[in-house]
Design an enzyme around this catalytic site. Structure first.
Site, mmCIF file in Angstrom:
data_model
loop_
_atom_site.group_PDB
_atom_site.id
_atom_site.type_symbol
_atom_site.label_atom_id
_atom_site.label_comp_id
_atom_site.label_asym_id
_atom_site.label_seq_id
_atom_site.Cartn_x
_atom_site.Cartn_y
_atom_site.Cartn_z
ATOM 1 N N LYS A 85 0.804 -1.236 0.000
ATOM 2 C CA LYS A 85 0.000 0.000 0.000
ATOM 3 C C LYS A 85 0.835 1.284 0.000
ATOM 4 O O LYS A 85 0.508 2.214 -0.723
ATOM 5 C CB LYS A 85 -0.980 0.007 1.178
ATOM 6 N N ASP A 122 -10.413 2.435 2.169
ATOM 7 C CA ASP A 122 -10.557 1.776 3.471
ATOM 8 C C ASP A 122 -11.432 2.590 4.440
ATOM 9 O O ASP A 122 -12.315 2.039 5.108
ATOM 10 C CB ASP A 122 -9.182 1.529 4.102
#
Ligand code: ATR
Length: 303
Positions: A85, A122
């Site tokens: 990420k 997220d």
């Protein structure tokens, strides 16, 4: 290929792959445990979209080649998971404000001109699930206690701060909590966030929290893990306790449920972050119920 293994069967699909199938997938290392292929392929099938979602195991040394390969191979986009990420950030042509603030990309969109947009869904996934799970709650969530200060906590705190709640971050390593608060304040100057040491600050902060979120890794191994909590600190019936972990019922959720709190596990966040990625790639509203059902199937209907 025909198979009777239910893992390879996707309901409601006539033919899975055509000459025009658009590719999506998840880049991670390892990635074999991911539930995302089941969730996204069920969603594509349910809407009759000619897309497929595949696991893309990429070692850290090959992340640059892999991301450039998405464009070369005509992918519509991809999800990015542990440990990539942060690493994909400098490989993007553009970043959404949230991906930039979190310094983490979980969704890559390949635009028609071949340029790459990095986003992070997220926090969106967390808020969308929270809102749907507490729709019947009478009072507002105003005070939040977040346990942990890693990458997952950062996304949650950013989203909660954007929603206007007051957030206390408690972490074993207090300096990490302080750094997280600084990062969020830099991106959202109006954010009300403060850092506190674990576990000393828990009694006072728990007493005024409407929502408690576990964003530590404690609980991933079920009862074998220590609590990210002090068991002498009680939960109340008017509290919501949300654990980002979804593969097991964590000791924290068991304790909170015994104390009468409303408990929520991380499965819904997984669905909603995926739903947002799905919408970014396809432009279609994601079939959230189908995605939930696919995950329930994958996890043996435990949820
Ligand atoms: P992620 O990116 O998934 O959030 P991470 O960055 O490794 O993962 O963060 C894990 C979180 O769990 C951190 O807040 C970590 O606390 P530290 O910052 O002090 O390391 C927390 N954590 C992990 N093991 C823990 C333990 N045994 N006790 C308390 N907190 C723990």
């Amino acid at each position: 290929m025909t198979t009777n293994n239910p893992q390879y069967l996707i309901p409601n699909t006539r033919l899975l792959i055509t000459g025009a199938t658009r590719l999506t997938g998840v880049i991670g290392w390892p990635v074999g445990h991911s539930l995302s292929p089941a969730m996204h392929n069920a969603a594509f099938a349910a809407l009759g979209l000619d897309y497929v979602y595949v696991p893309l195991p990429v070692p850290p040394t090959r992340i640059g080649e892999a991301v450039r390969g998405l464009v070369a191979l005509g992918f519509a986009g991809a999800n990015v998971t542990v440990p990539h990420k942060p690493a994909v950030l400098p490989l993007m042509d553009d970043l959404t404000p949230i991906a930039r603030a979190l310094a983490a990309v979980n969704t890559i969109i390949v635009r028609p001109d071949g340029s790459l947009l990095g986003d992070n869904t997220d926090g969106y996934g967390f808020m969308a699930d929270l809102q749907s799970q507490i729709a019947n709650r009478k009072s507002q969530i105003e005070q939040v206690l977040v346990l942990g200060a890693g990458g997952a906590a950062r996304a949650i705190v950013y989203a909660l701060a954007e929603a206007g709640t007051t957030i206390a971050v408690v972490n074993r390593t207090p300096a990490r909590a302080a750094e997280l608060c600084q990062t969020v304040r830099r991106a959202l100057p109006a954010a009300v966030v403060s850092a506190h040491p674990f576990p000393d600050a828990l009694p006072e902060l728990a007493a005024r929290a409407d929502l408690i979120v576990n964003a530590t890794s404690l609980g991933l191994h079920g009862d074998a893990d220590a609590l990210p909590w002090n068991p002498a600190v009680p939960f109340r019936a008017d509290q919501v306790v949300y654990d980002l972990i979804y593969n097991v019922e964590t000791p924290l959720l068991k304790l909170a449920a015994a104390g009468g709190a409303q408990v929520i596990d991380g499965l819904g966040m997984l669905v909603h972050q995926g739903a947002r990625s799905f919408e970014l790639w396809t432009g279609q509203k994601a079939p959230v119920d189908v995605m939930f059902e696919a995950l329930r199937r994958e996890t043996g209907n435990r949820y």
